[in-house]
Design a protein around this motif. Sequence first.
Motif, PDB file in Angstrom:
ATOM      1  N   THR A   8       2.285  18.733  -1.841  1.00 43.05           N
ATOM      2  CA  THR A   8       0.855  18.590  -2.103  1.00 43.05           C
ATOM      3  C   THR A   8       0.082  18.826  -0.822  1.00 43.05           C
ATOM      4  N   THR A   9      -0.811  19.797  -0.844  1.00 45.60           N
ATOM      5  CA  THR A   9      -1.714  20.011   0.282  1.00 45.60           C
ATOM      6  C   THR A   9      -3.093  19.465  -0.090  1.00 45.60           C
ATOM      7  N   PHE A  10      -3.774  18.873   0.884  1.00 44.69           N
ATOM      8  CA  PHE A  10      -5.066  18.260   0.617  1.00 44.69           C
ATOM      9  C   PHE A  10      -5.817  18.109   1.933  1.00 44.69           C
ATOM     10  N   SER A  11      -7.074  17.744   1.815  1.00 44.62           N
ATOM     11  CA  SER A  11      -7.908  17.454   2.978  1.00 44.62           C
ATOM     12  C   SER A  11      -8.375  16.000   2.901  1.00 44.62           C
ATOM     13  N   LEU A  12      -8.708  15.448   4.058  1.00 44.28           N
ATOM     14  CA  LEU A  12      -9.204  14.079   4.148  1.00 44.28           C
ATOM     15  C   LEU A  12     -10.656  14.084   4.606  1.00 44.28           C
ATOM     16  N   GLU A  24      -7.205   6.718  -2.953  1.00 41.92           N
ATOM     17  CA  GLU A  24      -6.234   7.278  -3.875  1.00 41.92           C
ATOM     18  C   GLU A  24      -4.804   6.977  -3.440  1.00 41.92           C
ATOM     19  N   LYS A  25      -3.936   6.865  -4.420  1.00 48.28           N
ATOM     20  CA  LYS A  25      -2.505   6.750  -4.166  1.00 48.28           C
ATOM     21  C   LYS A  25      -1.888   8.113  -4.388  1.00 48.28           C
ATOM     22  N   LEU A  26      -1.213   8.634  -3.373  1.00 50.20           N
ATOM     23  CA  LEU A  26      -0.694   9.995  -3.445  1.00 50.20           C
ATOM     24  C   LEU A  26       0.672  10.080  -4.132  1.00 50.20           C
ATOM     25  N   PHE A  27       1.415   8.991  -4.129  1.00 52.69           N
ATOM     26  CA  PHE A  27       2.739   9.048  -4.747  1.00 52.69           C
ATOM     27  C   PHE A  27       2.600   9.090  -6.260  1.00 52.69           C
ATOM     28  N   CYS A  28       3.647   9.542  -6.922  1.00 51.79           N
ATOM     29  CA  CYS A  28       3.612   9.760  -8.369  1.00 51.79           C
ATOM     30  C   CYS A  28       3.310   8.455  -9.110  1.00 51.79           C
ATOM     31  N   VAL A  29       2.544   8.565 -10.183  1.00 51.96           N
ATOM     32  CA  VAL A  29       2.223   7.413 -11.021  1.00 51.96           C
ATOM     33  C   VAL A  29       2.676   7.634 -12.452  1.00 51.96           C
ATOM     34  N   ASP A  30       3.251   8.795 -12.742  1.00 50.47           N
ATOM     35  CA  ASP A  30       3.760   9.097 -14.070  1.00 50.47           C
ATOM     36  C   ASP A  30       4.968   8.205 -14.353  1.00 50.47           C
ATOM     37  N   PRO A  31       4.990   7.475 -15.471  1.00 53.23           N
ATOM     38  CA  PRO A  31       6.135   6.600 -15.769  1.00 53.23           C
ATOM     39  C   PRO A  31       7.429   7.362 -15.963  1.00 53.23           C
ATOM     40  N   ALA A  32       7.350   8.676 -16.195  1.00 51.69           N
ATOM     41  CA  ALA A  32       8.563   9.477 -16.354  1.00 51.69           C
ATOM     42  C   ALA A  32       9.123   9.935 -15.019  1.00 51.69           C
ATOM     43  N   GLU A  33       8.485   9.531 -13.928  1.00 52.28           N
ATOM     44  CA  GLU A  33       8.929   9.937 -12.590  1.00 52.28           C
ATOM     45  C   GLU A  33       9.198   8.706 -11.736  1.00 52.28           C
ATOM     46  N   LYS A  34      10.096   8.862 -10.794  1.00 57.08           N
ATOM     47  CA  LYS A  34      10.415   7.789  -9.862  1.00 57.08           C
ATOM     48  C   LYS A  34      10.322   8.311  -8.444  1.00 57.08           C
ATOM     49  N   HIS A  35       9.572   7.594  -7.608  1.00 59.70           N
ATOM     50  CA  HIS A  35       9.437   7.978  -6.202  1.00 59.70           C
ATOM     51  C   HIS A  35      10.729   7.687  -5.448  1.00 59.70           C
ATOM     52  N   ILE A  36      11.198   8.682  -4.658  1.00 55.57           N
ATOM     53  CA  ILE A  36      12.412   8.514  -3.867  1.00 55.57           C
ATOM     54  C   ILE A  36      12.087   8.436  -2.376  1.00 55.57           C
ATOM     55  N   GLY A  37      11.259   9.341  -1.884  1.00 62.69           N
ATOM     56  CA  GLY A  37      10.895   9.356  -0.473  1.00 62.69           C
ATOM     57  C   GLY A  37       9.809  10.381  -0.225  1.00 62.69           C
ATOM     58  N   ALA A  38       9.201  10.334   0.962  1.00 64.94           N
ATOM     59  CA  ALA A  38       8.111  11.258   1.271  1.00 64.94           C
ATOM     60  C   ALA A  38       7.976  11.435   2.770  1.00 64.94           C
ATOM     61  N   THR A  39       7.411  12.578   3.146  1.00 63.49           N
ATOM     62  CA  THR A  39       7.114  12.909   4.540  1.00 63.49           C
ATOM     63  C   THR A  39       5.731  13.535   4.611  1.00 63.49           C
ATOM     64  N   LEU A  40       4.906  13.062   5.533  1.00 61.86           N
ATOM     65  CA  LEU A  40       3.565  13.606   5.728  1.00 61.86           C
ATOM     66  C   LEU A  40       3.583  14.561   6.907  1.00 61.86           C
ATOM     67  N   VAL A  41       2.932  15.727   6.731  1.00 67.11           N
ATOM     68  CA  VAL A  41       2.868  16.751   7.772  1.00 67.11           C
ATOM     69  C   VAL A  41       1.412  17.138   7.985  1.00 67.11           C
ATOM     70  N   ASN A  60       0.830  -1.216   0.000  1.00 65.71           N
ATOM     71  CA  ASN A  60       0.000   0.000   0.000  1.00 65.71           C
ATOM     72  C   ASN A  60       0.858   1.257   0.000  1.00 65.71           C
ATOM     73  N   LEU A  61       2.047   1.174  -0.571  1.00 67.76           N
ATOM     74  CA  LEU A  61       2.946   2.318  -0.607  1.00 67.76           C
ATOM     75  C   LEU A  61       2.284   3.502  -1.313  1.00 67.76           C
ATOM     76  N   GLY A  62       2.289   4.659  -0.663  1.00 67.25           N
ATOM     77  CA  GLY A  62       1.705   5.857  -1.258  1.00 67.25           C
ATOM     78  C   GLY A  62       0.277   6.117  -0.835  1.00 67.25           C
ATOM     79  N   HIS A  63      -0.342   5.196  -0.092  1.00 65.62           N
ATOM     80  CA  HIS A  63      -1.706   5.397   0.393  1.00 65.62           C
ATOM     81  C   HIS A  63      -1.666   5.915   1.833  1.00 65.62           C
ATOM     82  N   LEU A  64      -2.685   6.676   2.199  1.00 64.30           N
ATOM     83  CA  LEU A  64      -2.855   7.102   3.577  1.00 64.30           C
ATOM     84  C   LEU A  64      -3.737   6.099   4.308  1.00 64.30           C
ATOM     85  N   CYS A  65      -3.595   6.049   5.614  1.00 62.27           N
ATOM     86  CA  CYS A  65      -4.477   5.196   6.397  1.00 62.27           C
ATOM     87  C   CYS A  65      -4.882   5.917   7.673  1.00 62.27           C
TER      88      CYS A  65
END
Length: 380
Positions: free
Chosen positions: A337-341, A281-298, A251-256
């Motif tokens: 990316t800022t968003f609401s849940l 929704e999956k928040l991490f990038c899904v564009d094939p031209a991009e590669k996920h490296i790391g992330a931090t949620l605030v 579930n990499l890239g999903h919130l829980c």
Amino acid sequence: MPKKRPADERAGGRASKIPSRRRKHLYLVLDDWERGYSIRKLDLSSDSDSDDVDEANGPDGRTGTELRLPPAVFRLEAPRAHSGLFAAFGTMIVATQLTPRGTIPMFDVRTRALTFGPRQEGQPNPCCTDFVQVGDNLYFIDDSCFMMLDPPPPPPKFAHPYIQIDWTWRGLPVPPFDDCPVSYAVHPDGRTIFFSTQGQTKKHTEVATFTFDTVCSQWTRHGAWRLPFRGRGYFDCELNAWVGLSGQPDNLGHLCTCEVVSADANTTDGHPPPTCKLSKEKLFCVDPAEKHIGATLVYIGGRSKFCLVQCIATDDRKGGVWEEVLPECLCYLYRVTTFSLKYDMNGDLRTVHHRLRSYRLPKIATEYCDHLEKPVAFWM
């Protein structure tokens, strides 16, 4: 003609009596200086950078413009390549790695003042360190110790100007586990910290969750289960749940979200595992031209508002294959990316009101992978 009175006078002086609330910002700590780090402040208000930011209808939307990082508000000279040794509490950003002075610098983002705190006993392990803020105190835990940073008491009214009252590290009861916590969250009671481990403990070998009561200074085992996050979970009062990035590889890239567990452990086996929900929704990038490296949620407060700071690598070559990309050909970005849940009518967890910004990282900020895999971001 009579002179116009200021607005606060026309309102009977009421405006001047209402204290102004300081607007918070997102602070990024970047490893982008040949002698250390820089702290940069981002304004995430809706009208900020309005000419350069695209609105997206979903988490897969991308910004069409790469924004420039704002200038540094502060630079810190310290050993590089260790993102896990930064912490924040109150209005302070703390760098716990040893500086040439043998102390830890603490930068106040409100006053722009720098002060120094005492160094910890031994050097913190950058790969196994967590800092947790509870009230006005900062707690530090790794695989060998558990401590709290005590602020100095208010100075006496008639104190001598040369008398200095220092910050101190206070040792706390040793945790009942030997490995590093994989996830943690602060209970809404404002005094209890939940820690989850997966591995060897002093009495158990299975996955387990423990709590520490900061008032009683006491550890309690809560059961053979773990919080579902990777790293920190935030309590959101609108959802009445903890929120974090999923810790499951599938579930990499999903919130829980995770229901808040009672801080009272009044049974022999502790509490049963809490109920959890995964975002659609999956928040991490899904564009094939991009590669996920790391992330931090605030967590940025409001009505379930959050900010995801994701580091991505892009290959601008047409038809490029990732396995063949040379390091010098990669471009690294921080996508903010800022968003609401919210829960939808079916009770599913959804992300709404997305707003995206992308910032190209300078080449020097990509020399070490630590800040790319673990972006350092604080909402203060």
